[in-house]
Design an enzyme around this catalytic site. Structure first.
Site, PDB file in Angstrom:
ATOM      1  N   LYS B  86       0.861  -1.191   0.000  1.00 12.52           N
ATOM      2  CA  LYS B  86       0.000   0.000   0.000  1.00 12.52           C
ATOM      3  C   LYS B  86       0.892   1.233   0.000  1.00 12.52           C
ATOM      4  CE  LYS B  86      -3.913   1.837   2.705  1.00 12.52           C
ATOM      5  NZ  LYS B  86      -4.736   1.598   3.919  1.00 12.52           N
ATOM      6  N   SER B 164      -9.565   1.507   2.980  1.00 15.42           N
ATOM      7  CA  SER B 164      -8.708   2.345   2.173  1.00 15.42           C
ATOM      8  C   SER B 164      -7.579   1.575   1.466  1.00 15.42           C
ATOM      9  CB  SER B 164      -8.096   3.442   3.041  1.00 15.42           C
ATOM     10  OG  SER B 164      -7.260   2.887   4.029  1.00 15.42           O
ATOM     11  N   SER B 188      -9.885  -0.875   7.136  1.00 18.94           N
ATOM     12  CA  SER B 188      -9.226  -0.725   5.833  1.00 18.94           C
ATOM     13  C   SER B 188      -8.483  -1.936   5.301  1.00 18.94           C
ATOM     14  CB  SER B 188      -8.278   0.475   5.868  1.00 18.94           C
ATOM     15  OG  SER B 188      -9.029   1.652   6.026  1.00 18.94           O
TER      16      SER B 188
END
Lengths: 54, 479
Positions: B86, B164, B188
């Site tokens: 990420k 996210s 997330s």
């Protein structure tokens, strides 16, 4: 290679409220959260869930 | 070595399968890295999953790893395995954008701790994966709240991948990486795992170092694996967990995958609420969730109906994230650059966080201590909690994410509603396991445990996945 953003335009942008409305709504949500939290019975001796260490 | 043809069986293979193939020399690490890089660069943009390809550095690492394999020097089961991270994790000398325009050119001089540990384990970082800007801390209205556009679901690109950790979710699901690293403040890792049909593990708070990762909320942020199976999560967690004196939140504990010490099913009690699999779940998902519950019951564990302790979990996470995020991003907000964010609602949410009085933040943190105690009490009755990860399938990318009407008639019981914010507030580990499909989209169940009970969580996940093949399903990726 930096990926190009294959972005859709922000959906619903034509319906975005005037700028202040979102900020007011966010502030109101914070106040509503505070009101909900205030209803929880909180013993005086309860310390926050973090501790400083020297 | 004859040129190997990389098929979907490789791209969707488990870490163990890929590791075995590398050791048997079916193909080299360099060949495997090329193949995954080609796939990630070609298909990543289809899902807005790719923030930055790292092909050059990946191939340099792959050459080193091939030298190690030649010398029969194997550092870990992750050696030679291509993965994505990420884009809130720093990689030396490369842009780390945090998914947000104001930070698009940001470059760090040091790898995040997790990246460094995976490098030492011999894993091959092939790309930075997209995310919701600033991990969604201000509260965002639309999936397009990202520098790279809305995360698109590989099962249906009119649907959101979840966030996210949107890029890790879709890239892992579409076989563009063998595994990925995501993060969770409140949902997330679990949400994109559920929506994209992969297995995500949120570790106990403090088990994995946050050093070098963007901070959204110091007391809630966790870094964790997003993989195609519970066993893969175990292998990755083994590499990334551990003490870090430079992370003030470090629990100073490590994790070693030890399936031989897993308790027998009849020694375990699972707490659940029938209502979560019935009324609270979206209609189209109920049959799938009920089948999953039946299967869990058939695994031989004791089952007990429970109810989540009664606290305003959403309000608590809102107050804590609001205050901590506003402090972290104070310069961004006061400079006005916060208005460069893609999502207007998110920008205003961050601004509003500056207005939270210290006494309100402290009250939320004091109530949080009561939440932790309430869960300690609940875990005297049961060993783990089971609930649908999300009670709906992935939303359309044009749907609003904020708000949502309260049900016309409040449900008879709380069930375990609010388990995502609650589990995060209490710092508890959780694993999300694909358990079926509804309207052609994945659904998942979560198992939540006591702090540092990841070994048993993974054992339950493995047992579930040995009786199902939902985690092996492949979305219709072509090309």
């Amino acid at each position: 290679m930096l990926a190009a953003a294959a972005a859709a335009p922000q959906a619903g942008s034509s319906q975005t409220p005037p700028p202040d409305a979102d900020l007011d709504a966010a502030r109101e949500q914070m106040k509503a959260s505070a009101r909900q939290i205030a209803k929880v019975k909180l013993p005086m001796a309860t310390e926050p869930a973090f501790h400083f260490k020297a | 070595m004859a040129k190997f043809t990389f098929t979907d069986d490789i791209f969707f293979g488990s870490i163990s399968e890929l590791s075995a193939a590398l050791r048997k020399k079916d193909f080299s690490t360099v060949e495997l890295t090329h193949a995954f890089c080609d796939r990630l660069e070609k298909l990543g943009p289809r899902y807005n999953a790719l923030a930055l390809s790292l092909r050059d550095s990946a191939l340099r690492k792959a050459k080193d790893v091939d030298r190690d394999f030649k010398l029969d020097r194997v550092r870990s089961p992750l050696q030679g395995i291509p993965y994505g991270a990420k884009d809130l994790l720093a990689v030396t000398g490369k842009p780390t954008t945090w998914g947000a325009k104001p930070y698009a050119g940001q470059v760090f001089k040091e790898d995040a701790q997790v990246i460094d540990l995976l490098h030492k384990a011999g894993a091959i970082l092939i790309g930075k994966l997209s995310m919701v800007e600033l991990a969604g801390g201000g509260g965002y209205r639309y999936p397009s709240a990202s520098l790279t556009g809305p995360g698109l679901n590989p099962w249906d690109r009119t649907r959101w991948s979840g966030g996210s950790s949107s890029g890790p979710g879709s890239a892992t699901a579409a076989g563009l990486v063998a595994f990925s690293i995501g993060s969770e403040t409140s949902g997330s890792i679990l949400t994109p795992s559920a929506y994209c049909g992969i297995t995500g593990l949120r570790p106990t708070y403090g088990l994995v170092s946050r050093r070098g990762a963007m901070a959204l909320s110091w007391t809630l942020d966790k870094i964790g694996p997003m993989c195609r199976s519970a066993e893969d999560c175990a292998l990755v967690l083994g590499a990334i967990a551990g003490n870090d004196y430079q992370d003030p939140g470090s629990a100073r504990k490590s994790f070693h995958y030890a399936p031989q010490f897993a308790r027998k099913p009849d020694e375990i009690t699972i707490g659940y609420a029938a209502i979560d699999f019935e009324e609270t779940a979206e209609t189209s998902t109920r049959a799938g969730f009920q089948d999953a519950l039946k299967l869990v019951k058939s695994l031989g564990m004791n089952m007990k109906e429970v109810e989540i302790p009664d606290f305003p979990y959403g309000a608590l996470t809102g107050a804590i994230i609001g205050a901590e995020a506003a402090s972290i991003f104070e310069d961004l907000i006061r400079s006005g650059r916060v208005d460069e964010l893609a999502d207007h609602r998110q920008a205003q949410g961050l601004k509003a966080g500056l207005d939270i009085p210290a006494t309100e933040y402290l009250r939320a943190m004091r109530v949080r201590a009561l939440v932790q105690q309430a869960f300690r009490d609940l875990f005297l009755d049961v060993d783990f909690l089971l609930a649908p990860t999300r009670s709906t399938v992935a939303s359309k990318i044009t749907d609003r994410l904020d708000g949502g009407a309260a049900p016309a008639t409040p449900p008879k019981s709380r069930g375990l509603s609010g388990l995502i914010p609650a589990g995060n507030l209490a710092g508890l580990p959780a694993i999300s396991l694909p358990c079926g499909f509804a309207s052609g989209l994945p659904i998942a169940i979560s198992v939540v445990g006591r702090p540092f009970y990841e070994n048993q969580l993974i054992a339950i996940g493995k047992a579930f996945q040995s009786h199902t093949d939902w985690h092996r399903k492949r979305p219709p990726v072509t090309g």
